[in-house]
Design a protein around this motif. Structure first.
Motif, short mmCIF file in Angstrom:
data_model
loop_
_atom_site.label_atom_id
_atom_site.label_comp_id
_atom_site.label_asym_id
_atom_site.label_seq_id
_atom_site.Cartn_x
_atom_site.Cartn_y
_atom_site.Cartn_z
N THR A 66 0.82 -1.21 0.00
CA THR A 66 0.00 0.00 0.00
C THR A 66 0.86 1.26 0.00
OG1 THR A 66 -0.15 -0.12 2.40
CG2 THR A 66 -1.94 -1.07 1.15
N SER A 67 2.00 1.22 0.72
CA SER A 67 2.81 2.44 0.74
C SER A 67 3.45 2.68 -0.62
CB SER A 67 3.88 2.35 1.81
OG SER A 67 4.86 1.41 1.46
N THR A 68 3.85 1.62 -1.32
CA THR A 68 4.42 1.81 -2.66
C THR A 68 3.37 2.37 -3.61
OG1 THR A 68 5.84 -0.06 -2.23
CG2 THR A 68 5.68 0.67 -4.49
N LEU A 69 2.16 1.83 -3.55
CA LEU A 69 1.10 2.32 -4.44
C LEU A 69 0.77 3.78 -4.13
CD1 LEU A 69 -1.38 -0.66 -4.68
CD2 LEU A 69 0.17 0.19 -6.40
N THR A 70 0.67 4.10 -2.85
CA THR A 70 0.33 5.47 -2.48
C THR A 70 1.42 6.44 -2.91
OG1 THR A 70 -0.86 4.61 -0.59
CG2 THR A 70 -0.37 6.93 -0.58
N PHE A 71 2.68 6.02 -2.70
CA PHE A 71 3.80 6.90 -3.07
C PHE A 71 3.85 7.09 -4.58
CE2 PHE A 71 8.49 7.53 -3.62
CZ PHE A 71 8.52 8.78 -3.06
N ALA A 72 3.63 6.01 -5.33
CA ALA A 72 3.65 6.14 -6.79
C ALA A 72 2.53 7.07 -7.26
CB ALA A 72 3.50 4.77 -7.43
N ALA A 73 1.34 6.90 -6.69
CA ALA A 73 0.23 7.76 -7.09
C ALA A 73 0.49 9.21 -6.72
CB ALA A 73 -1.06 7.28 -6.42
N ALA A 74 1.08 9.41 -5.53
CA ALA A 74 1.35 10.78 -5.11
C ALA A 74 2.41 11.42 -6.00
CB ALA A 74 1.80 10.79 -3.65
N ALA B 96 -4.91 17.19 -2.17
CA ALA B 96 -5.05 15.73 -2.18
C ALA B 96 -3.70 15.06 -2.36
CB ALA B 96 -6.00 15.31 -3.29
N THR B 97 -2.87 15.63 -3.22
CA THR B 97 -1.54 15.06 -3.42
C THR B 97 -0.70 15.16 -2.16
OG1 THR B 97 -1.68 15.75 -5.72
CG2 THR B 97 0.46 15.15 -4.91
N ALA B 98 -0.76 16.32 -1.51
CA ALA B 98 0.01 16.50 -0.27
C ALA B 98 -0.48 15.55 0.80
CB ALA B 98 -0.10 17.94 0.21
N MET B 99 -1.78 15.33 0.90
CA MET B 99 -2.29 14.40 1.90
C MET B 99 -1.87 12.98 1.60
SD MET B 99 -3.92 15.85 4.30
CE MET B 99 -3.26 17.49 4.37
N ALA B 100 -1.80 12.63 0.32
CA ALA B 100 -1.32 11.28 -0.03
C ALA B 100 0.14 11.12 0.38
CB ALA B 100 -1.50 11.03 -1.52
N PHE B 101 0.94 12.17 0.19
CA PHE B 101 2.33 12.10 0.63
C PHE B 101 2.42 11.96 2.15
CE2 PHE B 101 3.94 13.91 -3.43
CZ PHE B 101 4.95 13.00 -3.63
N MET B 102 1.57 12.71 2.87
CA MET B 102 1.59 12.60 4.33
C MET B 102 1.21 11.19 4.77
SD MET B 102 2.37 15.59 5.50
CE MET B 102 1.76 15.70 7.16
N SER B 103 0.25 10.60 4.09
CA SER B 103 -0.15 9.24 4.42
C SER B 103 1.01 8.28 4.18
CB SER B 103 -1.36 8.86 3.58
OG SER B 103 -1.76 7.57 3.86
N TRP B 104 1.75 8.51 3.10
CA TRP B 104 2.92 7.67 2.84
C TRP B 104 3.97 7.84 3.93
CZ3 TRP B 104 7.93 9.42 1.35
CH2 TRP B 104 8.82 8.38 1.09
N PHE B 105 4.18 9.09 4.36
CA PHE B 105 5.13 9.33 5.45
C PHE B 105 4.72 8.59 6.71
CE2 PHE B 105 6.70 13.28 3.31
CZ PHE B 105 8.03 12.91 3.29
N ALA B 106 3.42 8.50 6.95
CA ALA B 106 2.96 7.81 8.16
C ALA B 106 3.02 6.30 8.02
CB ALA B 106 1.54 8.25 8.50
N VAL B 107 2.94 5.79 6.78
CA VAL B 107 3.02 4.33 6.62
C VAL B 107 4.46 3.84 6.78
CG1 VAL B 107 2.55 2.40 5.08
CG2 VAL B 107 1.03 4.31 5.10
N SER B 108 5.41 4.64 6.34
CA SER B 108 6.80 4.18 6.33
C SER B 108 7.30 3.72 7.69
CB SER B 108 7.70 5.29 5.79
OG SER B 108 7.29 5.65 4.49
N PRO B 109 7.07 4.44 8.80
CA PRO B 109 7.55 3.91 10.08
C PRO B 109 6.92 2.57 10.44
CG PRO B 109 6.94 6.20 10.32
CD PRO B 109 6.49 5.78 8.97
N SER B 110 5.64 2.41 10.16
CA SER B 110 5.01 1.12 10.44
C SER B 110 5.68 0.02 9.66
CB SER B 110 3.52 1.17 10.06
OG SER B 110 2.84 2.09 10.83
#
Lengths: 198, 198
Positions: free
Chosen positions: A137-145, A173-187
């Motif tokens: 999911t983080s790869t997909l989100t990062f690619a989309a962002a 929306a793009t910035a929020m997708a990036f923020m979501s990716w930033f939050a997934v990475s530590p997990s």
């Protein structure tokens, strides 16, 4: 499957003593310290952040469903294929943040459950499942962002009246997708670390 | 809170063992087996793949340095800001693959040295340095490739005569950047794994 994962879910039950005794010592040393893993309050906070950012991105994108007509009306110098490809990238971003928000929401629920009943989520299969899901999911989100950011740069440079149209929403929306990716990475990294360190 | 969750983490009370003896055995077992880590032939092959893909991407992009004039000449319906933003994304891709190729080349040289003199690269600081570098370069390369892919989709849909122009070169460079990212990922994960498992 169920009977094999039972000792990790029910820790007070005494499991057979063969290799669990060997695994327990490094687990006690390492696992306690790291907050942010599944089943910890910091892990739950990370999941909630991921879900909130992805959901905000989704809401912002979903409320711009008049984007095609507005774009075609305001920018007649753009050809219809160009507009349609911008829209297909938008749809990819929407799909990615939908997947991300569903994944983060379900893992947040699992975390709440584990915190409420004080159970341990340190089963090796569960953690590898979490790691794979986080990675995908983080790869997909990062690619989309990233793709959306490329398009956003393009649109923002081309359209001079970007402040009055849907450009701000798209950027949000793009910035929020990036923020979501930033939050997934530590997990993801914490899960991978705990998977490797056992 | 911490004392209450302690039984969940430790299902068993384990007699204290000398953990140096425990850690030595899995390290020796794990480190030897995994090919692809720094200092192994598979690791060198991965580095060479990364370098080759990044270098091909760079060469393909560098030979299209007449892209601005060709684009402006053939597609007068595109505004100059649109063309300039496409070019700035191209420059970002070029910068990312330059960084990637330099990093992979230097680590390939280190691998060749370690293989020739039969030295071990299992120092913890060295591996953490490699892991950070791999993570940063792979993220940059992936972001550049995704942004370029978004632009490529846009250009490919809009321009009907994509076969005769620089579109194929642009797609090739993007694909090579993706391949380079695919080759960096195993190195990154193996380094992270070996960092966590010691």
């Amino acid at each position: 499957m169920m009977s094999r994962s039972q000792p990790a879910v029910h820790p007070l039950e005494v499991p057979p003593l063969t290799d669990a005794a060997e695994n327990a010592v490094p687990m006690r040393v390492r696992m306690k310290d790291i907050q942010g893993m599944p089943g910890t309050p910091a892990g739950l906070a990370l999941r909630v952040c991921q879900f909130v950012f992805a959901a905000v991105s989704l809401c912002v994108m979903a409320t711009t469903n008049d984007f095609p007509s507005v774009t075609a009306f305001r920018y007649p110098h753009l050809s219809p294929p160009l507009i349609s490809s911008i829209l297909s990238l938008n749809r990819y971003l929407v799909a990615a943040v939908i997947l991300q928000s569903l994944w983060s929401l379900s893992l947040a629920i699992v975390d709440v459950y584990a915190l409420l009943v004080k159970r341990c989520l340190r089963n090796s299969r569960v953690i590898s499942l979490f790691t794979m899901g986080d990675g995908i999911t983080s790869t997909l989100t990062f690619a989309a962002a990233c793709a959306s950011a490329g398009i956003t740069v393009l649109i923002g440079n081309d359209f001079n009246n970007c402040a009055q149209n849907h450009c701000t929403r798209f950027e949000t929306a793009t910035a929020m997708a990036f923020m979501s990716w930033f939050a997934v990475s530590p997990s993801f990294f914490l899960n991978f670390w705990s998977l490797a360190s056992r």
